[in-house]
Design a protein around this motif. Structure first.
Motif, PDB file in Angstrom:
ATOM      1  N   PHE A 126      35.754  27.223  -0.320  1.00 21.34           N
ATOM      2  CA  PHE A 126      35.838  27.149  -1.774  1.00 21.34           C
ATOM      3  C   PHE A 126      34.966  26.021  -2.295  1.00 21.34           C
ATOM      4  O   PHE A 126      34.904  24.941  -1.703  1.00 21.34           O
ATOM      5  N   ILE A 127      34.313  26.301  -3.428  1.00 18.31           N
ATOM      6  CA  ILE A 127      33.513  25.304  -4.129  1.00 18.31           C
ATOM      7  C   ILE A 127      34.133  25.149  -5.513  1.00 18.31           C
ATOM      8  O   ILE A 127      34.331  26.135  -6.227  1.00 18.31           O
ATOM      9  N   GLN A 128      34.432  23.908  -5.885  1.00 14.41           N
ATOM     10  CA  GLN A 128      35.008  23.674  -7.213  1.00 14.41           C
ATOM     11  C   GLN A 128      33.948  23.916  -8.277  1.00 14.41           C
ATOM     12  O   GLN A 128      32.848  23.374  -8.205  1.00 14.41           O
ATOM     13  N   VAL A 129      34.292  24.766  -9.259  1.00 13.24           N
ATOM     14  CA  VAL A 129      33.341  25.099 -10.314  1.00 13.24           C
ATOM     15  C   VAL A 129      33.799  24.615 -11.687  1.00 13.24           C
ATOM     16  O   VAL A 129      32.999  24.572 -12.623  1.00 13.24           O
ATOM     17  N   ALA A 130      35.076  24.251 -11.807  1.00 13.85           N
ATOM     18  CA  ALA A 130      35.568  23.761 -13.094  1.00 13.85           C
ATOM     19  C   ALA A 130      36.841  22.957 -12.880  1.00 13.85           C
ATOM     20  O   ALA A 130      37.597  23.199 -11.936  1.00 13.85           O
ATOM     21  N   GLU A 188      46.732  24.121   3.677  1.00 11.51           N
ATOM     22  CA  GLU A 188      46.766  25.318   4.527  1.00 11.51           C
ATOM     23  C   GLU A 188      46.392  26.590   3.765  1.00 11.51           C
ATOM     24  O   GLU A 188      45.505  27.332   4.167  1.00 11.51           O
ATOM     25  N   LYS A 189      47.063  26.846   2.657  1.00 13.62           N
ATOM     26  CA  LYS A 189      46.805  28.067   1.902  1.00 13.62           C
ATOM     27  C   LYS A 189      45.389  28.054   1.315  1.00 13.62           C
ATOM     28  O   LYS A 189      44.713  29.075   1.295  1.00 13.62           O
ATOM     29  N   PHE A 190      44.943  26.901   0.870  1.00 17.65           N
ATOM     30  CA  PHE A 190      43.592  26.728   0.340  1.00 17.65           C
ATOM     31  C   PHE A 190      42.563  27.250   1.348  1.00 17.65           C
ATOM     32  O   PHE A 190      41.685  28.043   1.020  1.00 17.65           O
ATOM     33  N   LYS A 191      42.687  26.801   2.608  1.00 17.43           N
ATOM     34  CA  LYS A 191      41.729  27.192   3.654  1.00 17.43           C
ATOM     35  C   LYS A 191      41.816  28.674   3.979  1.00 17.43           C
ATOM     36  O   LYS A 191      40.798  29.347   4.133  1.00 17.43           O
ATOM     37  N   ILE A 192      43.037  29.184   4.099  1.00 17.11           N
ATOM     38  CA  ILE A 192      43.219  30.591   4.478  1.00 17.11           C
ATOM     39  C   ILE A 192      42.753  31.519   3.360  1.00 17.11           C
ATOM     40  O   ILE A 192      42.096  32.539   3.616  1.00 17.11           O
ATOM     41  N   TYR A 193      43.096  31.187   2.114  1.00 23.30           N
ATOM     42  CA  TYR A 193      42.610  32.013   0.998  1.00 23.30           C
ATOM     43  C   TYR A 193      41.085  32.114   1.039  1.00 23.30           C
ATOM     44  O   TYR A 193      40.510  33.182   0.867  1.00 23.30           O
ATOM     45  N   ALA A 194      40.413  30.986   1.278  1.00 22.85           N
ATOM     46  CA  ALA A 194      38.941  30.984   1.322  1.00 22.85           C
ATOM     47  C   ALA A 194      38.424  31.818   2.481  1.00 22.85           C
ATOM     48  O   ALA A 194      37.538  32.655   2.310  1.00 22.85           O
ATOM     49  N   ARG A 195      38.978  31.605   3.668  1.00 24.50           N
ATOM     50  CA  ARG A 195      38.525  32.339   4.862  1.00 24.50           C
ATOM     51  C   ARG A 195      38.740  33.842   4.734  1.00 24.50           C
ATOM     52  O   ARG A 195      37.960  34.626   5.260  1.00 24.50           O
ATOM     53  N   SER A 208      46.600  19.814 -15.430  1.00 22.17           N
ATOM     54  CA  SER A 208      45.215  20.150 -15.106  1.00 22.17           C
ATOM     55  C   SER A 208      45.127  21.524 -14.453  1.00 22.17           C
ATOM     56  O   SER A 208      46.103  22.021 -13.885  1.00 22.17           O
ATOM     57  N   ILE A 209      43.940  22.099 -14.560  1.00 24.66           N
ATOM     58  CA  ILE A 209      43.613  23.341 -13.866  1.00 24.66           C
ATOM     59  C   ILE A 209      42.268  23.135 -13.188  1.00 24.66           C
ATOM     60  O   ILE A 209      41.312  22.683 -13.814  1.00 24.66           O
ATOM     61  N   GLU A 210      42.224  23.460 -11.891  1.00 21.27           N
ATOM     62  CA  GLU A 210      40.982  23.428 -11.130  1.00 21.27           C
ATOM     63  C   GLU A 210      40.643  24.848 -10.731  1.00 21.27           C
ATOM     64  O   GLU A 210      41.520  25.595 -10.287  1.00 21.27           O
ATOM     65  N   LEU A 211      39.371  25.221 -10.856  1.00 21.67           N
ATOM     66  CA  LEU A 211      38.897  26.547 -10.452  1.00 21.67           C
ATOM     67  C   LEU A 211      37.921  26.394  -9.297  1.00 21.67           C
ATOM     68  O   LEU A 211      37.017  25.554  -9.348  1.00 21.67           O
ATOM     69  N   TYR A 212      38.145  27.217  -8.281  1.00 17.58           N
ATOM     70  CA  TYR A 212      37.286  27.231  -7.102  1.00 17.58           C
ATOM     71  C   TYR A 212      36.738  28.639  -6.917  1.00 17.58           C
ATOM     72  O   TYR A 212      37.442  29.612  -7.121  1.00 17.58           O
ATOM     73  N   THR A 213      35.493  28.725  -6.486  1.00 19.88           N
ATOM     74  CA  THR A 213      34.858  30.000  -6.175  1.00 19.88           C
ATOM     75  C   THR A 213      34.671  30.081  -4.673  1.00 19.88           C
ATOM     76  O   THR A 213      34.232  29.111  -4.049  1.00 19.88           O
ATOM     77  N   GLY A 214      35.011  31.247  -4.103  1.00 19.10           N
ATOM     78  CA  GLY A 214      34.829  31.452  -2.674  1.00 19.10           C
ATOM     79  C   GLY A 214      33.382  31.756  -2.331  1.00 19.10           C
ATOM     80  O   GLY A 214      32.734  32.568  -2.994  1.00 19.10           O
TER      81      GLY A 214
END
Length: 192
Positions: free
Chosen positions: A160-164, A127-134, A149-155
């Protein structure tokens, strides 16, 4: 829980709004997620240690560069009528300080970090993933203490697209905070 919270009666509703959320007493252990008041218990000491290590490094970098401000949970981030979150770490760039109000951040931070906890992981990843992106968060970090682990996403265009992604070892670098990177070995330390 303090006596103040035990006396609070929250009337049942199908959908709660920002106004309902704002009526809660200061420090009430809730987030407004998808129109529901979701109780978020205090995080574990391990969660807090990871937050401290990553947050201090990020805040020091931001302060040294003078590029904005870093906030730590609990700080309310109002995103839409049925979404008020308390990200573990939120960065707001200097040119967007207008969204920082006395009681809350009123709009999407530039960068958000969520450290997964058993009680909130579903919301952080869905839920938060989608709302943060929107809503326009430019960079989203998901920190997993179990996988280390750490995942980085770019809006981009409301998604969001995973970049790292790094697990246990390695380094991740922010695109929003140019020049800021972190070694996983510095964050996932077993000692307090």
């Amino acid at each position: 829980m303090s006596a103040a919270f035990t006396r609070v009666q929250i009337p049942p509703k199908e959908v709660y709004t920002c106004a309902d959320y704002a009526a809660l007493p200061e420090g009430a252990p809730y987030q407004l997620i998808g129109g529901k008041l979701v109780m978020t218990p205090s995080p574990s000491t391990r969660h807090q240690a990871i937050l401290r290590r990553l947050g201090v490094k990020m805040a020091n970098f931001v302060d040294e560069k003078g590029v904005g401000a870093v906030y730590f949970a609990p700080v309310d981030v109002y995103l839409q009528e049925t979404a008020v979150y308390q990200p573990d770490i939120a960065f707001v760039s200097k040119d967007r300080f207008a969204i920082i109000e006395a009681e809350k951040i009123n709009g999407a931070p530039d960068l958000v970090v969520e450290i997964l906890s058993p009680s909130t992981a579903y919301y952080d990843l869905r839920e938060k993933f989608k709302i943060y992106a929107r809503c326009g968060v430019k960079e989203y970090w998901i920190v997993d203490p179990i996988e280390k682990s750490i995942e980085l996403y770019t809006g981009k265009e409301g998604k969001f697209i995973q970049v790292a992604r790094a697990e246990e070892t390695g380094r991740v670098e922010s695109g929003v905070l140019g020049g800021f990177s972190i070694k996983l070995e510095e964050i996932f330390v077993d000692a307090p």
